[in-house]
Design a protein around this motif. Structure first.
Motif, PDB file in Angstrom:
ATOM      1  N   ALA A 511      46.869  28.623  32.842  1.00 14.19           N
ATOM      2  CA  ALA A 511      46.674  30.076  32.879  1.00 14.19           C
ATOM      3  C   ALA A 511      45.194  30.392  33.040  1.00 14.19           C
ATOM      4  O   ALA A 511      44.798  31.248  33.840  1.00 14.19           O
ATOM      5  N   MET A 512      44.360  29.653  32.298  1.00 12.99           N
ATOM      6  CA  MET A 512      42.924  29.914  32.356  1.00 12.99           C
ATOM      7  C   MET A 512      42.360  29.542  33.725  1.00 12.99           C
ATOM      8  O   MET A 512      41.591  30.284  34.325  1.00 12.99           O
ATOM      9  N   LEU A 513      42.783  28.386  34.248  1.00  8.37           N
ATOM     10  CA  LEU A 513      42.276  27.960  35.557  1.00  8.37           C
ATOM     11  C   LEU A 513      42.725  28.927  36.647  1.00  8.37           C
ATOM     12  O   LEU A 513      42.018  29.128  37.628  1.00  8.37           O
ATOM     13  N   GLY A 514      43.909  29.505  36.469  1.00  7.24           N
ATOM     14  CA  GLY A 514      44.357  30.509  37.427  1.00  7.24           C
ATOM     15  C   GLY A 514      43.403  31.686  37.446  1.00  7.24           C
ATOM     16  O   GLY A 514      43.047  32.212  38.504  1.00  7.24           O
ATOM     17  N   GLU A 515      42.949  32.095  36.238  1.00 13.17           N
ATOM     18  CA  GLU A 515      42.014  33.219  36.153  1.00 13.17           C
ATOM     19  C   GLU A 515      40.630  32.829  36.662  1.00 13.17           C
ATOM     20  O   GLU A 515      39.990  33.571  37.393  1.00 13.17           O
ATOM     21  N   GLN A 516      40.191  31.646  36.239  1.00 14.20           N
ATOM     22  CA  GLN A 516      38.794  31.270  36.468  1.00 14.20           C
ATOM     23  C   GLN A 516      38.524  30.778  37.891  1.00 14.20           C
ATOM     24  O   GLN A 516      37.603  31.252  38.539  1.00 14.20           O
TER      25      GLN A 516
END
Lengths: 659, 402
Positions: A511-516
């Protein structure tokens, strides 16, 4: 016994840091995942197009000699393609270079028309066109406050009389009568903002320093024929746009065009308000308007003009409108001052095109040391056409037009029509000069692109695939858990817990890598996770089998665990290193869906190391000192040496100690 | 003894780790088998060739939900053919809920026309018909990149294995890997599975997995044979053979646990979806992982032994050990005895590793003295008696430490 307790206490303390580290890591990942969505909602992975529906297209660069294009041209091509895709009005396109010669265009959502995007990779011809009028600033990017400072009396003159109702609604009642000096936006005053304003063409060796660009104010020739008169299709589409705009506004626009002059600066606010519907048009709709409309209507901005379909202004026998480019610094400076970084040009039919250019190369500007220029030679035929054009255009600007954009619009010095090498100067940096030379050499796209694949996925198919992927994952996890429970019994529970921990680490990470970094989870990515279940569980197998070996030797769990760990740790690290290496190589070198696969496989393997080190080993270690779960072969599936000595080898038990 | 109870017995032996088969003695057989498999594969690839998907020939593919009308697959196929486009194949997938039509590569206008036709046949709009269009060069550019990736990976992983273990292990592992790839490709050619870019990239991921298996075995070989030259009771081959036996259950488990999720993937990909990335990946992984276990056990490790025996030091050592054995009238030395000797040497390695782990008090607590003694007695002895097998003097002069 006291010493023993002390030893145990020390050991328990040693387990605690691992759990704390694990908790910290998990907490950190979840925290950053939640921070990514601003704590407003539950963080979700960014889904790929094959899971949420959308269109994906792969364009492949073709070099005539079959070679590999360099990264710089690919990046340049990517930016141009991005401009073109943005121009079609789709939401949040994703355009990236993949491998050495592919550009991937991803557009989410169902409404995307693949055929519309098919053309974004088409090369556009290079055109030289005399500037008839302009540059006009792109008023849509200007601070509206500037217009309000203008005197507003006389806004309703003859041209827009029938629009007075609309016009009077504009915020013109502030009574400010005096024109502010800096608000003056006459085209000529603005010309220096164009990146090409000071460029000049001069024959190399011409010692005269070129004066700053002076845009020509009047058309030097009558307007060429309107494409709509010859093409009924355009005529029909224009009618559609007319219906969309509304009759009143259309009539106002036509009368403005009929005047043949730009909107006076003191009436801008009124016009901007009244002609606002034009600002809502898509690039393809703007393209069917007559060039004069595109030029004179102040609400048609450069974003729309640049976004016209590729090839919209490539016909050579037509007048066209185009905007120039601006460097990021110029854009930033313009934003600060509330001015427009772009200028709009009305351009004459073209007589010289890209294929007339023989060579273009960057060279030192001979007049101003430290600056760069571009030297240009023409082919034999091109030379004649160029001299004709240059003769006609002496002391006016000639625009170099690529795609929908004016790359530069230097003023023609008298010497430029004499033949020989032509030099374009303008205080370029070396990068600017190199870019310009490349563009003159290759046309807009530095490379020619073919459509390799087009893939459209409807939202329902995406959902089906998503469900299938999750089902496959569920089945995979269930099978692994069943096997581990059957084989390792109680230790199987630890496998399950470890897999849960692994999931708790992976989910926020995705989820974080999707955002970042915009990592998207594709079907292949889900497959990567599923395959990684095997790799993750296998680390436990390596550890538990070692543990089994140790206990077979007759050790108690308490002493077997650290020994097994020391050995298993090395194996796990070596084997995982190979997996990670494979994932990295695949991620960077392979093309297509495998990227997602490699990414999730690699990520899972890294997390696996974290889980084994921070969770599985500490838990087993802790259990080995607590209770008798591990000691009981029935519970643990491990088997203690003392319990089985009945079995095969007597020697293993009674091996005489060597002296 | 009936066959079933025999299987149970073998499994029991494996489960308890008591197996001690003489794998290495049959090296020529394994080489023969590997060579035969490779030969069959190569002949299959050369003669039968691959069944290449549309990604290699170029083509268009239309998929549409079939639940909105009663039109059959043949109706849709006929409708598409009526536009004058040749239909390469037509099939149902997602349990018959979707139709898939493959055609030659069609242009923009034809594509639109076909979508219209399919849409009206199935009672949906043309927008609901999904198109996949692949140029004829896509498959080959994916494959080209895959081959580049393969080469880079081989080089990097060779360097890694060389650094981590030794040159010969790297060579043997890579040989097993290449065999694995050839074997998998052969299965594809002979069975006639469709080869898509998904298959090609799946092949690449086998690389990692196949080596993973090999590394687990080699790690044990490395451990078992570090001290080989420093003693004269067992040979390098004995150490490697024991390593295979010791890791056999792990290899079986590794393969089963690796294959289980892939089986789930295959079940869903092939069974429920019927087409697409999931199926392509799952199938090639399934085949590759099955053949991978074979390659690492029966090709990589035997090769390693033979590579090692090229070295004069090991050659002489092996001769000496065997000579000593026959002199002692122990020509057929008991495998269990060898096992004991090797494990004892490895024990001392582990102990020193533990010592260097910075947790000395831990080793204090180990009671490794009396392996056969009941637990209660051991406690009493904790930390006092010297361990058997701690024969420091016999340690090889040069030890790898990591």
């Amino acid at each position: 016994m006291a010493r023993r307790r002390k030893g145990l206490a020390r050991k328990q303390l040693r387990v605690a840091p691992y759990f704390i580290a694990l908790l910290a890591l998990t907490g950190l990942l979840w925290l950053s995942a939640f921070a990514g969505v601003g704590f407003k909602s539950f963080p979700m992975p960014k889904l790929g197009l094959d899971l949420q529906g959308g269109m994906s297209m792969v364009l492949s660069a073709e070099l005539p000699d079959g070679g590999t294009p360099d990264a710089e041209s690919m990046e340049q091509a990517r930016q141009i393609i991005e401009d073109r895709v943005n121009g079609t009005g789709v939401a949040e396109p994703e355009i990236y270079v993949e491998g050495t010669n592919n550009i991937v265009v991803n557009v989410a959502g169902d409404q995307t028309d693949a055929d519309q995007l098919r053309e974004v990779g088409a090369p556009a011809e290079l055109r030289f066109r005399q500037v008839l009028q302009g540059p006009l600033p792109d008023y849509t990017l200007q601070d509206p406050a500037d217009f309000e400072d203008e005197p507003n009396d006389g806004a309703e003159d003859g041209e827009s009389g029938d629009e007075s109702g609309d016009a009077s609604e504009s915020p013109s009642a502030d009574g400010s009568e005096s024109p502010s000096a800096d608000g003056s936006e006459t085209p000529s005053a603005d010309s220096s903002e164009s990146p090409s304003g000071e460029a000049s063409v001069s024959p190399s060796g011409d010692a005269s320093e070129s004066p700053s660009g002076e845009p020509s104010e009047s058309p030097s020739e009558p307007a060429a024929e309107d494409p709509a008169e010859t093409n009924p299709d355009i005529e029909q589409r224009r009618e559609e746009v007319r219906a969309k705009i509304g009759e009143d506004v259309w009539a106002m626009a036509e009368s403005l065009v009929a005047s043949g002059t730009p909107v006076p600066t003191d009436q801008l606010a009124v016009y901007m308000q009244a002609l606002a519907p034009f600002g809502e048009l898509l690039g393809e709709e703007v393209a069917v308007l007559s060039p004069e409309m595109q030029f004179f209507i102040p609400t048609i901005g450069c974003g729309q003009l640049t976004g016209r379909p590729a090839g919209s202004i490539s016909p050579m026998d037509q007048q066209v409108v185009a905007c120039d480019r601006a460097t990021p610094e110029e854009v930033a400076a313009a934003e600060e001052s509330g001015q427009s970084p772009y200028g709009k040009y009305l351009l004459a039919p073209s007589t010289v095109e890209g294929r007339d250019v023989s060579t273009a190369a960057m060279q030192q500007d001979q007049q101003s040391p430290g600056a760069w220029a571009v030297g240009l030679t023409f082919t034999n035929d091109g030379q004649d056409r160029w001299m004709t054009l240059a003769n006609e255009a002496v002391n006016t600007q000639v625009a170099v037009v690529l795609d929908n954009v004016v790359v530069t619009a230097p003023t023609i010095q008298p010497g430029a029509a004499n033949g020989g090498t032509v030099e374009i100067t303008g205080g370029f940096t070396s990068d600017q000069a190199r870019l310009l030379a490349e563009q003159l050499n290759y046309g807009s796209l530095p490379l020619a692109f073919d459509v390799e694949t087009i893939d459209t996925v409807s939202a329902t198919l995406g959902l089906d695939q998503m469900e299938a992927g999750l089902l496959a994952g569920g089945i995979g996890v269930a099978l692994v858990i069943l096997y581990c429970l059957a084989y390792y019994r109680f230790l199987g529970v630890i496998v399950i817990l470890s897999l849960i921990v692994s999931g708790a680490l992976l989910y926020p990470a995705i989820a974080m890598l999707g955002e970042q970094i915009g990592f998207t989870l594709t079907l292949a990515g889900i497959a990567g996770f599923i395959v990684a279940i095997g790799i993750t569980a296998d680390s436990f197998v390596v550890f538990f089998e070692r543990l089994k070996d140790e206990m077979k030797e007759g050790r108690s769990p308490r002493s077997a665990v650290p020994r097994a760990w020391v050995r298993a740790r090395r194996t796990i690290m070596s084997a995982n290193a190979v997996s990670i290496l494979a994932a990295i190589v695949l991620y960077f070198l392979a093309i297509g869906a495998v990227k997602g696969f490699a990414f999730t496989l690699g990520l899972s393997t890294v997390m696996d190391i974290a889980v084994v080190f921070l969770f599985t080993h500490p838990v087993v270690s802790w259990l080995s000192r607590r209770g008798r779960i591990l000691s009981s072969s029935r519970l643990s599936g491990l088997y203690s040496g003392t319990a089985i000595r009945v079995q095969p080898s007597r020697r293993a038990v009674t091996r005489p100690k060597e002296s | 003894m009936n066959p079933f109870s025999k299987v149970v017995r073998v499994w029991r032996t494996l489960y308890h780790g008591d197996n001690n088969y003489n794998f290495m003695g049959y090296r020529p057989w394994w080489y023969g088998l590997s060579a035969a498999l490779a030969l069959v594969s190569i002949v299959g690839i050369a003669v039968v060739g691959f069944n290449l998907g549309i990604e290699f020939s170029g083509g268009s593919q239309f998929t549409a939900p079939a639940t909105q009308s009663d039109a059959t697959l043949d109706d849709v196929r006929g409708a598409v053919e009526s536009t004058g486009v040749e239909v390469a194949s037509a099939q149902e997938f997602s349990g018959g809920e979707r139709y898939l039509i493959r055609t030659e590569l069609v242009g923009e206008d034809e594509s639109l026309e076909i979508r219209d036709v399919i849409g009206s046949e199935l009672g949906i709009t043309a927008d609901d018909v999904d198109v996949t269009e692949v140029s004829s060069s896509w498959g080959s550019s994916v494959s080209r990149q895959a081959i580049i990736a393969l080469c880079v990976f081989l080089v990097l992983v060779s360097i890694y294995l060389w650094w981590r273990y030794e040159r010969k292990m790297a060579g043997a592992a890579i040989a097993g890997l290449i065999h694995n790839l050839v074997f998998t490709a052969g299965v594809y050619a002979l069975v006639g599975f469709e080869v898509t870019p998904g298959t090609v990239i799946g092949m690449l991921t086998i690389l990692g997995y196949s080596l993973y298996d090999t590394v687990v075995v080699f790690d044990k070989v490395d451990e078992n044979t570090r001290g080989t030259l420093a003693q004269s009771r067992y040979t390098y081959q004995d150490g490697a053979n024991l390593a295979i036996n010791q890791t056999l259950m792990r290899s079986v488990n590794t393969s089963i646990i690796g294959l289980l999720p892939v089986a789930g993937l295959l079940f869903v990909g092939a069974g429920l979806l019927g087409v697409g990335t999931l199926m392509d990946l799952a199938l090639v992984l399934f085949v590759g992982m099955l053949t991978g276990s074979f390659s690492s056990l029966f090709l990589s490790t035997p090769l390693l032994v033979d590579f090692k025996l090229i070295e004069p030091a090991y050659k002489t050592h092996t001769r000496k050990v065997l000579a000593k054995r026959s002199a002692g009238g122990d020509a057929a030395k008991d495998a269990e005895e060898i096992r004991e000797e090797i494990t004892a040497d490895v024990e001392s390695e582990v102990d020193s590793d533990l010592d260097s782990d910075g947790e000395p008090e831990e080793s204090e607590e180990y009671d490794v003295t009396a392996e056969a003694e009941p637990e209660g007695d051991r406690r009493a002895l904790a930390g006092t008696a010297p361990r058997p097998g701690a024969r420091g003097s016999r340690r090889p002069p040069k030890r790898r430490r990591r």
